[in-house]
Design a protein around this motif. Structure first.
Motif, PDB file in Angstrom:
ATOM      1  N   MET A   1     -36.165  42.966 -17.116  1.00  0.00           N
ATOM      2  CA  MET A   1     -35.545  41.707 -17.641  1.00  0.00           C
ATOM      3  C   MET A   1     -34.076  41.538 -17.417  1.00  0.00           C
ATOM      4  SD  MET A   1     -38.190  39.945 -18.708  1.00  0.00           S
ATOM      5  CE  MET A   1     -37.627  38.656 -19.564  1.00  0.00           C
ATOM      6  N   ILE A   2     -33.472  42.745 -17.126  1.00  0.00           N
ATOM      7  CA  ILE A   2     -32.025  42.716 -16.879  1.00  0.00           C
ATOM      8  C   ILE A   2     -31.746  41.976 -15.653  1.00  0.00           C
ATOM      9  CG2 ILE A   2     -30.054  44.224 -16.246  1.00  0.00           C
ATOM     10  CD1 ILE A   2     -30.819  44.485 -19.348  1.00  0.00           C
ATOM     11  N   PHE A   3     -32.657  42.054 -14.353  1.00  0.00           N
ATOM     12  CA  PHE A   3     -32.407  41.359 -13.330  1.00  0.00           C
ATOM     13  C   PHE A   3     -32.614  39.860 -13.560  1.00  0.00           C
ATOM     14  CE2 PHE A   3     -33.719  45.721 -11.881  1.00  0.00           C
ATOM     15  CZ  PHE A   3     -32.783  46.249 -11.334  1.00  0.00           C
ATOM     16  N   ILE A   4     -33.537  39.394 -14.183  1.00  0.00           N
ATOM     17  CA  ILE A   4     -33.520  38.012 -14.391  1.00  0.00           C
ATOM     18  C   ILE A   4     -32.389  37.407 -15.271  1.00  0.00           C
ATOM     19  CG2 ILE A   4     -35.100  36.322 -15.858  1.00  0.00           C
ATOM     20  CD1 ILE A   4     -37.478  38.033 -15.263  1.00  0.00           C
ATOM     21  N   GLY A   5     -31.930  38.195 -16.109  1.00  0.00           N
ATOM     22  CA  GLY A   5     -30.540  38.042 -16.869  1.00  0.00           C
ATOM     23  C   GLY A   5     -29.410  37.745 -16.035  1.00  0.00           C
ATOM     24  N   LEU A   6     -29.366  38.922 -15.062  1.00  0.00           N
ATOM     25  CA  LEU A   6     -28.122  38.697 -14.185  1.00  0.00           C
ATOM     26  C   LEU A   6     -28.593  37.323 -13.127  1.00  0.00           C
ATOM     27  CD1 LEU A   6     -27.858  42.536 -12.910  1.00  0.00           C
ATOM     28  CD2 LEU A   6     -26.337  41.119 -14.440  1.00  0.00           C
ATOM     29  N   GLY A   7     -29.696  37.123 -12.817  1.00  0.00           N
ATOM     30  CA  GLY A   7     -30.130  35.899 -12.004  1.00  0.00           C
ATOM     31  C   GLY A   7     -29.922  34.542 -12.696  1.00  0.00           C
ATOM     32  N   CYS A   8     -29.990  34.710 -14.197  1.00  0.00           N
ATOM     33  CA  CYS A   8     -29.355  33.618 -14.953  1.00  0.00           C
ATOM     34  C   CYS A   8     -28.058  33.110 -14.781  1.00  0.00           C
ATOM     35  CB  CYS A   8     -29.800  33.663 -16.397  1.00  0.00           C
ATOM     36  SG  CYS A   8     -31.793  33.436 -16.604  1.00  0.00           S
ATOM     37  N   VAL A   9     -27.040  34.417 -14.972  1.00  0.00           N
ATOM     38  CA  VAL A   9     -25.664  34.186 -14.738  1.00  0.00           C
ATOM     39  C   VAL A   9     -25.413  33.931 -13.668  1.00  0.00           C
ATOM     40  CG1 VAL A   9     -23.598  35.737 -15.183  1.00  0.00           C
ATOM     41  CG2 VAL A   9     -25.673  35.910 -16.513  1.00  0.00           C
ATOM     42  N   TYR A  10     -26.115  34.261 -12.518  1.00  0.00           N
ATOM     43  CA  TYR A  10     -25.553  33.940 -11.034  1.00  0.00           C
ATOM     44  C   TYR A  10     -25.886  32.323 -10.811  1.00  0.00           C
ATOM     45  CZ  TYR A  10     -25.156  33.681  -5.912  1.00  0.00           C
ATOM     46  OH  TYR A  10     -24.833  33.346  -4.815  1.00  0.00           O
TER      47      TYR A  10
END
Length: 135
Positions: free
Chosen positions: A1-10
């Motif tokens: 889920m961390i990678f999806i969160g980073l994708g959201c920020v990007y």
């Protein structure tokens, strides 16, 4: 889920740059920091919820929508309908995303009186309902 969160920020950063809100770089950075360090967003990223993935889908859908308004492309309409109806499969609030995008197309048609926007809306809804039947 961390990678999806980073994708959201990007994707939020891409959306900020795409909207042309006349923000300085410091204001964009401040809004990005406020978005990334939102306690609810952090809570969603620490656990496995569909909320973070749905947020990513919504941000991607609005990025594609604003690109369609700039350049009229059939491939982007297919991609927008796929992403937005994937939002329905992710969460029930995806219906609100579909209605917001539909209203966006309708208001843009009223504002510009361009028939291509109406054609885009028709293709978007027809393709989307085909995806919906595959559920």
């Amino acid at each position: 889920m961390i990678f999806i969160g980073l994708g959201c920020v990007y994707t939020f950063y891409i959306l900020l740059n795409q909207l042309n809100l006349n923000l300085t770089e410091n204001q964009k950075l401040l809004s990005l920091i406020l978005f990334a360090y939102n306690p609810l967003f952090i809570y969603w990223n620490m656990r496995i919820y569909a909320d973070t993935f749905f947020l990513l889908i919504c941000l991607i859908a609005f990025i594609i929508y604003f690109q369609i308004l700039k350049t009229n492309s059939l491939l982007k309409i297919f991609l927008l309908s796929f992403v937005s109806f994937l939002g329905i499969m992710t969460r029930f609030e995806g219906y609100l995303l579909i209605s917001a995008l539909t209203l966006g197309f309708v208001f843009e048609f009223i504002r510009k009186r361009d028939k291509r926007i109406l054609i885009n809306l028709t293709i978007f809804l027809l393709i989307g309902f085909c995806y919906r039947d595959w559920e």
